[in-house]
Design a protein around this motif. Sequence first.
Motif, PDB file in Angstrom:
ATOM      1  N   ALA A  27     -21.368 -36.480  12.377  1.00  0.00           N
ATOM      2  CA  ALA A  27     -20.857 -37.201  11.368  1.00  0.00           C
ATOM      3  C   ALA A  27     -19.641 -36.443  10.653  1.00  0.00           C
ATOM      4  CB  ALA A  27     -21.991 -37.986  10.717  1.00  0.00           C
ATOM      5  N   TRP A  28     -18.835 -37.269  10.054  1.00  0.00           N
ATOM      6  CA  TRP A  28     -17.952 -36.567   9.129  1.00  0.00           C
ATOM      7  C   TRP A  28     -17.516 -37.711   8.157  1.00  0.00           C
ATOM      8  CZ3 TRP A  28     -16.963 -38.386  13.972  1.00  0.00           C
ATOM      9  CH2 TRP A  28     -16.060 -39.117  14.134  1.00  0.00           C
ATOM     10  N   VAL A  29     -16.865 -37.082   6.910  1.00  0.00           N
ATOM     11  CA  VAL A  29     -16.446 -38.137   5.781  1.00  0.00           C
ATOM     12  C   VAL A  29     -14.940 -38.541   6.128  1.00  0.00           C
ATOM     13  CG1 VAL A  29     -15.788 -38.190   3.313  1.00  0.00           C
ATOM     14  CG2 VAL A  29     -17.573 -36.767   4.133  1.00  0.00           C
ATOM     15  N   GLU A  30     -14.914 -39.888   6.512  1.00  0.00           N
ATOM     16  CA  GLU A  30     -13.555 -40.385   6.858  1.00  0.00           C
ATOM     17  C   GLU A  30     -12.657 -40.658   5.814  1.00  0.00           C
ATOM     18  OE1 GLU A  30     -12.675 -43.199  10.488  1.00  0.00           O
ATOM     19  OE2 GLU A  30     -13.153 -44.555   8.762  1.00  0.00           O
ATOM     20  N   SER A  31     -13.121 -41.279   4.697  1.00  0.00           N
ATOM     21  CA  SER A  31     -12.380 -41.308   3.537  1.00  0.00           C
ATOM     22  C   SER A  31     -13.122 -41.389   2.130  1.00  0.00           C
ATOM     23  CB  SER A  31     -11.641 -42.785   3.373  1.00  0.00           C
ATOM     24  OG  SER A  31     -12.621 -43.764   3.427  1.00  0.00           O
ATOM     25  N   GLY A  32     -12.502 -40.963   1.182  1.00  0.00           N
ATOM     26  CA  GLY A  32     -13.396 -40.709  -0.182  1.00  0.00           C
ATOM     27  C   GLY A  32     -14.247 -39.500  -0.051  1.00  0.00           C
ATOM     28  N   SER A  33     -14.964 -39.211  -0.977  1.00  0.00           N
ATOM     29  CA  SER A  33     -15.678 -38.004  -1.211  1.00  0.00           C
ATOM     30  C   SER A  33     -17.191 -38.197  -1.331  1.00  0.00           C
ATOM     31  CB  SER A  33     -15.130 -37.087  -1.971  1.00  0.00           C
ATOM     32  OG  SER A  33     -15.056 -37.528  -3.213  1.00  0.00           O
ATOM     33  N   VAL A  34     -17.900 -37.290  -1.108  1.00  0.00           N
ATOM     34  CA  VAL A  34     -19.464 -37.401  -1.424  1.00  0.00           C
ATOM     35  C   VAL A  34     -19.731 -35.965  -1.919  1.00  0.00           C
ATOM     36  CG1 VAL A  34     -19.956 -39.091   0.539  1.00  0.00           C
ATOM     37  CG2 VAL A  34     -20.325 -36.714   1.072  1.00  0.00           C
ATOM     38  N   ALA A  35     -21.007 -36.032  -2.568  1.00  0.00           N
ATOM     39  CA  ALA A  35     -21.498 -34.790  -3.149  1.00  0.00           C
ATOM     40  C   ALA A  35     -22.812 -34.465  -1.943  1.00  0.00           C
ATOM     41  CB  ALA A  35     -22.179 -35.153  -4.415  1.00  0.00           C
ATOM     42  N   LEU A  36     -22.614 -33.502  -1.931  1.00  0.00           N
ATOM     43  CA  LEU A  36     -23.750 -32.788  -0.971  1.00  0.00           C
ATOM     44  C   LEU A  36     -24.791 -32.428  -1.829  1.00  0.00           C
ATOM     45  CD1 LEU A  36     -24.781 -32.088   2.067  1.00  0.00           C
ATOM     46  CD2 LEU A  36     -23.629 -29.835   1.625  1.00  0.00           C
ATOM     47  N   LEU A  37     -26.199 -32.862  -1.603  1.00  0.00           N
ATOM     48  CA  LEU A  37     -27.075 -32.372  -2.525  1.00  0.00           C
ATOM     49  C   LEU A  37     -28.164 -31.413  -1.979  1.00  0.00           C
ATOM     50  CD1 LEU A  37     -28.425 -36.095  -3.455  1.00  0.00           C
ATOM     51  CD2 LEU A  37     -26.872 -34.555  -4.697  1.00  0.00           C
ATOM     52  N   GLY A  38     -28.800 -30.451  -2.776  1.00  0.00           N
ATOM     53  CA  GLY A  38     -29.691 -29.730  -2.274  1.00  0.00           C
ATOM     54  C   GLY A  38     -29.298 -28.186  -2.708  1.00  0.00           C
ATOM     55  N   PRO A  39     -29.807 -27.249  -2.342  1.00  0.00           N
ATOM     56  CA  PRO A  39     -29.455 -25.981  -2.754  1.00  0.00           C
ATOM     57  C   PRO A  39     -27.897 -25.383  -2.427  1.00  0.00           C
ATOM     58  CG  PRO A  39     -30.905 -25.996  -0.861  1.00  0.00           C
ATOM     59  CD  PRO A  39     -30.724 -27.161  -0.912  1.00  0.00           C
ATOM     60  N   ALA A  41     -25.409 -27.542  -2.854  1.00  0.00           N
ATOM     61  CA  ALA A  41     -24.654 -28.554  -3.578  1.00  0.00           C
ATOM     62  C   ALA A  41     -23.106 -28.345  -3.762  1.00  0.00           C
ATOM     63  CB  ALA A  41     -25.181 -29.075  -5.001  1.00  0.00           C
ATOM     64  N   ARG A  42     -22.321 -29.447  -3.319  1.00  0.00           N
ATOM     65  CA  ARG A  42     -20.716 -29.228  -3.644  1.00  0.00           C
ATOM     66  C   ARG A  42     -20.278 -30.410  -3.217  1.00  0.00           C
ATOM     67  NH1 ARG A  42     -22.188 -27.060   1.493  1.00  0.00           N
ATOM     68  NH2 ARG A  42     -20.799 -27.618   3.281  1.00  0.00           N
ATOM     69  N   ASN A  43     -18.998 -30.725  -3.339  1.00  0.00           N
ATOM     70  CA  ASN A  43     -18.372 -32.030  -2.964  1.00  0.00           C
ATOM     71  C   ASN A  43     -17.533 -31.961  -1.815  1.00  0.00           C
ATOM     72  OD1 ASN A  43     -18.825 -33.360  -5.418  1.00  0.00           O
ATOM     73  ND2 ASN A  43     -17.168 -32.674  -6.596  1.00  0.00           N
ATOM     74  N   ILE A  44     -17.761 -32.864  -1.007  1.00  0.00           N
ATOM     75  CA  ILE A  44     -17.193 -32.854   0.364  1.00  0.00           C
ATOM     76  C   ILE A  44     -16.193 -33.973   0.524  1.00  0.00           C
ATOM     77  CG2 ILE A  44     -17.542 -33.254   2.838  1.00  0.00           C
ATOM     78  CD1 ILE A  44     -20.377 -32.062   2.267  1.00  0.00           C
ATOM     79  N   LYS A  45     -15.068 -33.635   0.889  1.00  0.00           N
ATOM     80  CA  LYS A  45     -13.798 -34.425   0.958  1.00  0.00           C
ATOM     81  C   LYS A  45     -13.528 -35.062   2.333  1.00  0.00           C
ATOM     82  CE  LYS A  45     -11.616 -32.977  -3.362  1.00  0.00           C
ATOM     83  NZ  LYS A  45     -12.001 -33.737  -4.218  1.00  0.00           N
ATOM     84  N   ALA A  46     -12.641 -36.128   2.548  1.00  0.00           N
ATOM     85  CA  ALA A  46     -12.411 -36.505   3.737  1.00  0.00           C
ATOM     86  C   ALA A  46     -12.027 -35.509   4.733  1.00  0.00           C
ATOM     87  CB  ALA A  46     -11.147 -37.836   3.825  1.00  0.00           C
ATOM     88  N   GLY A  47     -12.573 -35.793   5.870  1.00  0.00           N
ATOM     89  CA  GLY A  47     -12.161 -35.015   7.119  1.00  0.00           C
ATOM     90  C   GLY A  47     -13.157 -33.699   7.462  1.00  0.00           C
ATOM     91  N   LYS A  48     -14.166 -33.517   6.593  1.00  0.00           N
ATOM     92  CA  LYS A  48     -14.998 -32.559   6.481  1.00  0.00           C
ATOM     93  C   LYS A  48     -16.356 -33.013   7.479  1.00  0.00           C
ATOM     94  CE  LYS A  48     -13.234 -29.491   4.102  1.00  0.00           C
ATOM     95  NZ  LYS A  48     -12.800 -28.236   4.624  1.00  0.00           N
TER      96      LYS A  48
END
Length: 182
Positions: A27-39, A41-48
């Motif tokens: 799976a990948w981020v197609e549009s927008g961004s999400v926060a990866l939770l857990g140890p 943690a970071r923001n993930i942008k489109a295409g990742k």
Amino acid sequence: LRYAALAAAAALFVMAGYGFLFRARSAWVESGSVALLGPTARNIKAGKVLSPGDVVATSDQGEATLAGEPGRLRVALRPKTIARITDPRSGTALQVLRGEAYCRGSAGENTPLVASPLANVAAGPGAFSLNVTPEATVTSVPAGTIQPFKGVVTLAAHDGAARVLVPGQTSGPMPLQRGQVL
């Protein structure tokens, strides 16, 4: 030596093919961004690319679209949604833990599932929304304890005929007709 070289080449070929298939099913981020939770943690942008086991969340105002199995599943996560990426080899692509997701799958029997605490849904040739609202709990739960889900899960079919599998029912996947809400 010749047979050993052929065996090594065959093993490399199989491993490369497995790696290609596994990457194609991620799976990948197609549009927008999400926060990866857990140890980590970071923001993930489109295409990742996301890995099985990743828990992602949208912000209070942000939305994101995740894609899985190229062209086979699209999931739009609404604001304040938390979801876990699962191993696509199991057939389930995403578990919605809290919040709302709008899903669209392609036609075909092997369309990946989107899971909720109370049911698994295959989008099939249609689209559906899934809203998970857990009850607020004030008691603390010891680590490692499995707590039964308490809350409301709402499924709504928007077009086509999604199929839903409810644990405890032996009749198999049940179609969700256009406009039906469970």
